[in-house]
Each structure stands twice: as structure tokens, then as C-alpha cells.
Design a protein around this motif. Sequence first.
Motif, PDB file in Angstrom:
ATOM      1  N   ASN A 583     -19.182   9.130  -4.914  1.00  0.00           N
ATOM      2  CA  ASN A 583     -17.804   8.403  -5.086  1.00  0.00           C
ATOM      3  C   ASN A 583     -16.834   9.397  -5.873  1.00  0.00           C
ATOM      4  O   ASN A 583     -16.158   9.321  -6.687  1.00  0.00           O
ATOM      5  CB  ASN A 583     -17.852   7.369  -5.183  1.00  0.00           C
ATOM      6  N   TYR A 584     -17.304  10.651  -5.378  1.00  0.00           N
ATOM      7  CA  TYR A 584     -15.991  11.683  -6.736  1.00  0.00           C
ATOM      8  C   TYR A 584     -15.004  12.093  -6.834  1.00  0.00           C
ATOM      9  O   TYR A 584     -14.511  11.911  -7.662  1.00  0.00           O
ATOM     10  CB  TYR A 584     -16.966  13.354  -6.814  1.00  0.00           C
ATOM     11  N   VAL A 585     -14.680  11.698  -5.266  1.00  0.00           N
ATOM     12  CA  VAL A 585     -13.546  11.845  -4.904  1.00  0.00           C
ATOM     13  C   VAL A 585     -13.206  10.258  -3.954  1.00  0.00           C
ATOM     14  O   VAL A 585     -13.293   9.821  -3.560  1.00  0.00           O
ATOM     15  CB  VAL A 585     -12.616  12.519  -4.015  1.00  0.00           C
ATOM     16  N   LEU A 586     -11.564  10.562  -3.681  1.00  0.00           N
ATOM     17  CA  LEU A 586     -11.507   8.837  -3.350  1.00  0.00           C
ATOM     18  C   LEU A 586     -10.765   9.200  -2.013  1.00  0.00           C
ATOM     19  O   LEU A 586      -9.539   9.824  -1.478  1.00  0.00           O
ATOM     20  CB  LEU A 586     -10.115   7.879  -3.907  1.00  0.00           C
ATOM     21  N   PRO A 587     -11.107   9.916  -0.321  1.00  0.00           N
ATOM     22  CA  PRO A 587     -10.982   9.639   0.752  1.00  0.00           C
ATOM     23  C   PRO A 587      -8.729   9.199   1.096  1.00  0.00           C
ATOM     24  O   PRO A 587      -9.019   8.739   1.281  1.00  0.00           O
ATOM     25  CB  PRO A 587     -11.928   9.635   1.712  1.00  0.00           C
ATOM     26  N   GLN A 588      -8.984  10.413   1.360  1.00  0.00           N
ATOM     27  CA  GLN A 588      -7.386   9.721   1.752  1.00  0.00           C
ATOM     28  C   GLN A 588      -6.885   9.850   3.399  1.00  0.00           C
ATOM     29  O   GLN A 588      -8.186   9.570   4.448  1.00  0.00           O
ATOM     30  CB  GLN A 588      -5.736  11.075   1.611  1.00  0.00           C
ATOM     31  N   TRP A 589      -6.769  10.993   4.104  1.00  0.00           N
ATOM     32  CA  TRP A 589      -6.401  11.008   5.507  1.00  0.00           C
ATOM     33  C   TRP A 589      -6.357  12.263   6.307  1.00  0.00           C
ATOM     34  O   TRP A 589      -5.691  13.144   5.225  1.00  0.00           O
ATOM     35  CB  TRP A 589      -5.154   9.590   6.131  1.00  0.00           C
ATOM     36  N   SER A 590      -6.450  12.624   7.846  1.00  0.00           N
ATOM     37  CA  SER A 590      -5.819  13.848   7.788  1.00  0.00           C
ATOM     38  C   SER A 590      -5.684  13.415   9.611  1.00  0.00           C
ATOM     39  O   SER A 590      -5.639  11.716  10.171  1.00  0.00           O
ATOM     40  CB  SER A 590      -7.586  14.122   7.791  1.00  0.00           C
ATOM     41  N   SER A 591      -5.365  14.507  10.350  1.00  0.00           N
ATOM     42  CA  SER A 591      -4.827  14.280  11.673  1.00  0.00           C
ATOM     43  C   SER A 591      -5.583  15.022  12.476  1.00  0.00           C
ATOM     44  O   SER A 591      -5.920  16.352  11.613  1.00  0.00           O
ATOM     45  CB  SER A 591      -3.262  14.912  11.942  1.00  0.00           C
ATOM     46  N   PRO A 592      -6.183  15.192  13.620  1.00  0.00           N
ATOM     47  CA  PRO A 592      -6.216  16.721  14.475  1.00  0.00           C
ATOM     48  C   PRO A 592      -5.082  17.265  14.616  1.00  0.00           C
ATOM     49  O   PRO A 592      -6.486  18.096  15.623  1.00  0.00           O
ATOM     50  CB  PRO A 592      -7.063  15.623  15.993  1.00  0.00           C
ATOM     51  N   VAL A 593      -4.650  17.360  14.719  1.00  0.00           N
ATOM     52  CA  VAL A 593      -3.479  18.657  15.116  1.00  0.00           C
ATOM     53  C   VAL A 593      -2.701  18.650  13.948  1.00  0.00           C
ATOM     54  O   VAL A 593      -2.534  18.137  12.967  1.00  0.00           O
ATOM     55  CB  VAL A 593      -2.477  17.758  16.502  1.00  0.00           C
ATOM     56  N   THR A 594      -1.976  19.601  14.239  1.00  0.00           N
ATOM     57  CA  THR A 594      -1.151  20.511  13.298  1.00  0.00           C
ATOM     58  C   THR A 594       0.173  20.401  14.215  1.00  0.00           C
ATOM     59  O   THR A 594       0.820  20.408  15.027  1.00  0.00           O
ATOM     60  CB  THR A 594      -0.844  22.069  13.346  1.00  0.00           C
ATOM     61  N   ARG A 595       1.144  19.131  12.664  1.00  0.00           N
ATOM     62  CA  ARG A 595       2.381  19.142  14.281  1.00  0.00           C
ATOM     63  C   ARG A 595       3.389  20.618  12.894  1.00  0.00           C
ATOM     64  O   ARG A 595       3.094  20.170  12.040  1.00  0.00           O
ATOM     65  CB  ARG A 595       2.941  18.064  13.407  1.00  0.00           C
ATOM     66  N   THR A 596       4.378  20.364  13.934  1.00  0.00           N
ATOM     67  CA  THR A 596       5.413  22.411  13.716  1.00  0.00           C
ATOM     68  C   THR A 596       6.516  21.334  14.611  1.00  0.00           C
ATOM     69  O   THR A 596       6.437  20.786  15.315  1.00  0.00           O
ATOM     70  CB  THR A 596       4.772  23.470  14.010  1.00  0.00           C
ATOM     71  N   ILE A 597       7.438  22.431  13.637  1.00  0.00           N
ATOM     72  CA  ILE A 597       8.697  22.409  14.334  1.00  0.00           C
ATOM     73  C   ILE A 597       9.564  23.972  13.802  1.00  0.00           C
ATOM     74  O   ILE A 597       9.442  24.257  12.631  1.00  0.00           O
ATOM     75  CB  ILE A 597       9.890  21.075  14.214  1.00  0.00           C
ATOM     76  N   HIS A 598      10.024  24.271  14.942  1.00  0.00           N
ATOM     77  CA  HIS A 598      10.286  25.525  14.683  1.00  0.00           C
ATOM     78  C   HIS A 598      12.297  25.695  15.348  1.00  0.00           C
ATOM     79  O   HIS A 598      12.417  25.290  16.676  1.00  0.00           O
ATOM     80  CB  HIS A 598       9.271  26.583  14.546  1.00  0.00           C
ATOM     81  N   TRP A 599      12.614  26.392  14.834  1.00  0.00           N
ATOM     82  CA  TRP A 599      14.317  27.050  15.861  1.00  0.00           C
ATOM     83  C   TRP A 599      13.406  28.158  17.140  1.00  0.00           C
ATOM     84  O   TRP A 599      12.995  28.788  16.423  1.00  0.00           O
ATOM     85  CB  TRP A 599      15.379  27.593  14.891  1.00  0.00           C
ATOM     86  N   LEU A 626      16.559  34.293  23.478  1.00  0.00           N
ATOM     87  CA  LEU A 626      16.389  32.960  22.820  1.00  0.00           C
ATOM     88  C   LEU A 626      17.246  32.874  21.641  1.00  0.00           C
ATOM     89  O   LEU A 626      17.870  31.550  21.238  1.00  0.00           O
ATOM     90  CB  LEU A 626      15.303  32.346  22.407  1.00  0.00           C
ATOM     91  N   ALA A 627      17.168  33.867  20.578  1.00  0.00           N
ATOM     92  CA  ALA A 627      18.391  33.528  19.508  1.00  0.00           C
ATOM     93  C   ALA A 627      19.423  33.062  19.668  1.00  0.00           C
ATOM     94  O   ALA A 627      20.769  32.618  19.174  1.00  0.00           O
ATOM     95  CB  ALA A 627      18.150  35.015  18.709  1.00  0.00           C
ATOM     96  N   ALA A 628      20.249  34.019  21.011  1.00  0.00           N
ATOM     97  CA  ALA A 628      21.624  33.505  21.265  1.00  0.00           C
ATOM     98  C   ALA A 628      22.438  32.871  22.093  1.00  0.00           C
ATOM     99  O   ALA A 628      23.322  32.227  22.118  1.00  0.00           O
ATOM    100  CB  ALA A 628      21.609  34.647  22.276  1.00  0.00           C
ATOM    101  N   LYS A 629      20.954  31.921  22.507  1.00  0.00           N
ATOM    102  CA  LYS A 629      21.339  30.315  22.894  1.00  0.00           C
ATOM    103  C   LYS A 629      21.233  29.572  21.343  1.00  0.00           C
ATOM    104  O   LYS A 629      22.080  28.679  21.626  1.00  0.00           O
ATOM    105  CB  LYS A 629      20.294  30.044  23.794  1.00  0.00           C
TER     106      LYS A 629
END
Length: 634
Positions: A583-599, A626-629
Motif C-alpha cells: 500500500n505504498y500509494v493510494l491508487p486513483q482512476w484511469s480510462s482506456p481511451v485518450t480524450r482530445t479536442i482540437h480546432w 479546413l483552416a479557411a472554413k
Amino acid sequence: MTAPAVIGRRSFLIGALAVAAARNAAAQGGAAQVSAQEAPGTWRHALTLLGDPKYPADFKHFDYADPAAPKGGLVRLGAQGGFDNLNYIVNGLKGDLEGGITQIYDSLMEDSGDEPFSSYGLIAEGVRIAEDGKSVTYRLRPEARWHDGQPITPDDVIWSFDTLKANSPFYSAYYQSVSKAEKTAEREVTFRFDEAGNRELPQVLGQMQVLPRHWWTGKDASGKPRDATQTTLELPLGSGPYKLAKIDAGRSAIYERVADYWAKDVAVNVGRNNFQTVRFEYFRDGSVLLEALKGDLYDFRTENIARNWATAYDDFPAVKEGRLIKEEFPGRGTGIMQAFVFNLRKDKFKDERVRRAFNLAMNFEEMNRQLFYGLYSRIDSFFYGSELAASQGLPEGKEKDLLESLKDKIPASVFTERYKNPVNVTPEAVRANLREAVKLLREAGYELKGGQMVNKTSGEALTVEFLEFQNVFERVILPFAAQLKLIGIQSSIRVIDQAQYQNRMRGYEFDITTSNWPESLSPGNEQREFWGSAAADKPGTRNLAGIKDPAIDALIEKVVYATDRESQIAATHALDRVLLAHNYVLPQWSSPVTRTIHWNRFSRPKVLPKYGGSGFPTIWWYDDTLAAKTGAPR
């Protein structure tokens, strides 16, 4: 160009993140090898932890890189915090490193993103492992040169190795078994090992970023000798696809693509590094960083806050109009431990029953429902999300034999029960876990007096401070603090700026903090710096907890010197079980995907690297249509 899109604990984690990103995926068998047709001691173009590299010696480009990708345009990356250092050598020990600086340097080899831990020549045109396995030799390309036109030489490689090992806590541990680097021919460097059998050393040495000896040992514009052991804001000399053109200290850094980059046509670079300008924009606060994305002040964000992903974007006009794109990318080939870390250097955390009591008091299920919108799962392994996680079942076979050999030095529970985090799905379960926490604290020498948990001998109250540099953690810690108060533990939260936080971490001046350890599926030498006794008291290492345990040390060496995949998995499972049991650390949480948002002003290849996530920005490019739009500055 492998800079992170949004930087958090940037300079403290960069070494570990680089290792996990570089490896990408599991080695499915054994020591660093070459093609079955090549005998030991021969020159070859690639190294791999598999039997054969995917790409032949005459390959033209990686499959996930588009050789027709247009060059040009601007990409802006957001970063939280600031920076006061451009010297990669002292990263993790001094200063706060600018997040994009590593892209100005080339390495001996370049890792493939679509196969398990294979590397191909960049500065090096060839590599040769000695027949006895006790050395590796790299032969440099004659055309390799620095941005000032001077050639990259064996002296540069040797100086880089010696200087990094002497000054970087990470590299000191990582290259622990490398005894010497020496010039053995006009364009050849040989690294000699203390002993044979360290299966990954030949390859991880190829990942070392080579630094210009003549520049660092020379004088600056004022005639003052440079000091590689100190921080600096002088724009450094590099050899890579980008050069640092301009900085506004702590606020922004601008990189420009090098038009006559010596390696632009080397196969590992074709179709990559497509942007003309890469700009890092720094924001002190996480909330401001989020609003800056909406304000089109930077282009790409990795969203690791569940509330933001669930609520912050959907009503934003740019998202509805398709100008701002939300997208998930699968995580493959890596594991993770993210956790609250106890500082074992402090007496109050030395008893593992106390540490377990904290876990019993944390109601993750309620956090996940109220704060995380059900987007996370609880971490139950130091290699969570990978086949190296040992949290299922009891030890068998080689793993059991290995643990039996350390039976007198490890918790007996590793043989009889698998690690489980407490579960709080009902009010009854919450009360039962709190009662168990109180019971453990009493066994550890504490008692409840006047609503406070106090040490029976000293009368000192058990209090803790959570140290963070991101305000977002307050909403997570506050409900946890309320649960701790129910069992008599008083807690507080201190949020400080990133520079102060870095200094506190280097000196291990904290009670509890949050950290993470990204893991490849081929763990090795970095484990010494993560959990090894020798790293516990060295400033700036990744052994934040201060673990000093001879059984852990022995298991790390079994991982490092595993001779085949089966032995590696067994040793890693055993290491995982023992780390968890303490019990060296207290585990937190995670997700199987990386969530991103981009222009929506960028395009990318149809095929992304299997083990490289989004591949942004390395293999993407600026799309004028795409940049023009979307509307964007060039």
C-alpha cells in the motif's frame, strides 16, 4: 516532433513519459534481437525486442507517415504553468523545463509507432551488439550535423552520455549498468556494460538525445563559459527538425522548422515534422487553459478532466458547428499507475496499516458518480490496463517460484489474496470500510480522542496535507477530506504554483501528492528509478514515495535481466503484487481511451500509429482548406 499537446507536471514527468512513449508497446519475446538472418556481432539497421523488425533496411517511410504531407502552417500547443529553463541536462533537478525543447535534438535511433519497441537508425546508420552481450556499438552517419553546420561526432555522443548520467537523476538510474562510452573508430561509439543480460540496454541507449559538446563547453555571446550543470534561458543549439527561434520566458516558445535539416530525407523522418512553426503558449491556471482553447489561443487539448469532457464543450458553438472536434483515441500497449502518493520518509506513513486506512476511507464510487460522470475505472495495478497487471488471481508457476524465493521478505498476503481496492457501492459498505479503517489505525498505535485520531504514545494528532499545483484537485480532495474527518483524520489542501511544486517534489517536502507512472509493456531499467532503494534519497527522482525495500530491489533486477517474455511477465507480476501489498500509494482512476479536442484545421494520415495514440502533432499537417472554413491564423 514529440511534444505533449497540453503540459501539466511537465518537467517532473518528462523522463518517465519519454520512456513509455518511446516503447509504445509490449515486447513479446526476450532480449534485444535482430533479424533471424543476422548473426550476433554484425551491423544492422534496426533493433527490436521481437525477433525481426517490421521494416527492411531499404524502407522509405513508416506506414503511418504520409510522404505527400504538405509542409507549412502553424500549430499552437497549450501548456499549464511556465518555464525558466532550456537546459535538458538538469531536467528534474533544477528549473522548470520548456516543454518542447527536446524536439531540437536528434537521437541515435528513432522508435517505430506501429510495432512493439523497434528502433531504426537516425543519427546512427548502423548498430552492432557484441557477441557476449556486454557492449553495443553505434556507427554515425557521415552527413549528421548540428544546426551550425558542424558534424555530429562520437565525442558528442560520449559527452552527452557522461553528462546526462552525472547530472540527471533519471538517466543516472536508467543507465546504471552502462560502465563506459568510448570512441572505437572514426564514426563509432561503443557503450560497455557492467554485465551481460540487460536485455533492453542496447536499445534504450539508442533513444538518448545527443547534445552538442562544442556548444555546451564553449562560451555564450558575452564571452562567458557555459555551464551544463545550471539552468539557462540562452537558446540552445540543436540538430533536429526544429530550432528554437524565440522565447518569452515563462509565457511562450516558438520553434521553426529547419529548412536544410540534415535528416529530412532519412526514412524515419519522411512524412513527419510537417508544421513550419510550433508555438507553445503557457497559462498559469487550468481553468484559464480551458477557456484559452475555446478562445482559439491554442489548437489541441488532451482532456483529462471528466467534468470538462461531459459538460464544458457540447454547448459551445464551435463544437456544434464542427470547427472544434471532440475525439477519442484508444490507448494501446501502455500501463499506468496514477495515485495519491504517501511520503514514507515521514513517520506517520511508515506503517502500511495507516496507508491502507486512507484507501478504505476514500469513496471512489461516489466520486465517479458525482464528479467523473462514470467515465473512470479504479486502478488496481502499477501496470493497470496491460497484461503485466497482476491484480487477477493468485501467483502461479514462475511467478510463484520467484515470490517463494523472497518469502521471508515480502507480505504473506501475496500468496493468499489478490489486491483489491475497497468498494463503496452501498451505505452499508461505506460504514464497514470506515470501521475497518479505524480498526487498522488502532492496530497501528492510534486511538480516537475527542473526534481526533491521535498517537497513543506521543499524543500527536494524525493530520495530513495534500500538496497540488492544479486547483482542479480541490474538488476531488474535499470529499475525500470529509471521509477522513469521519475517522478522526484532519486534512488540508495546499495548491501552489508549478515552480514551487517542482522544488518541493525534488526535496520530497510533502505529506501526500498526486503523481503517475506511465509504463510500457516492456518494463526495465526505469523501474530502479521508480521504486528502487538507491533512488529514494536522491533529489528529483521518480521514487516519490521513498520506497526502500530489498525485496522490491531484487524483483526489479529480475525484471531488468529477464531473458524471455515469459520470465519478464512473471517478474513484473511479482513486482506488481509486492508493491500493491505494501500500500505504498493510494491508487486513483484511469480510462482506456485518450480524450482530445482540437480546432478543425489539420489533416492526418488515414492510418495512425497502432501504439502512438493520435500521433498529434508529429504526423499531422496544416490543412489550408479546413483552416479557411474554421478561421485561423497561419
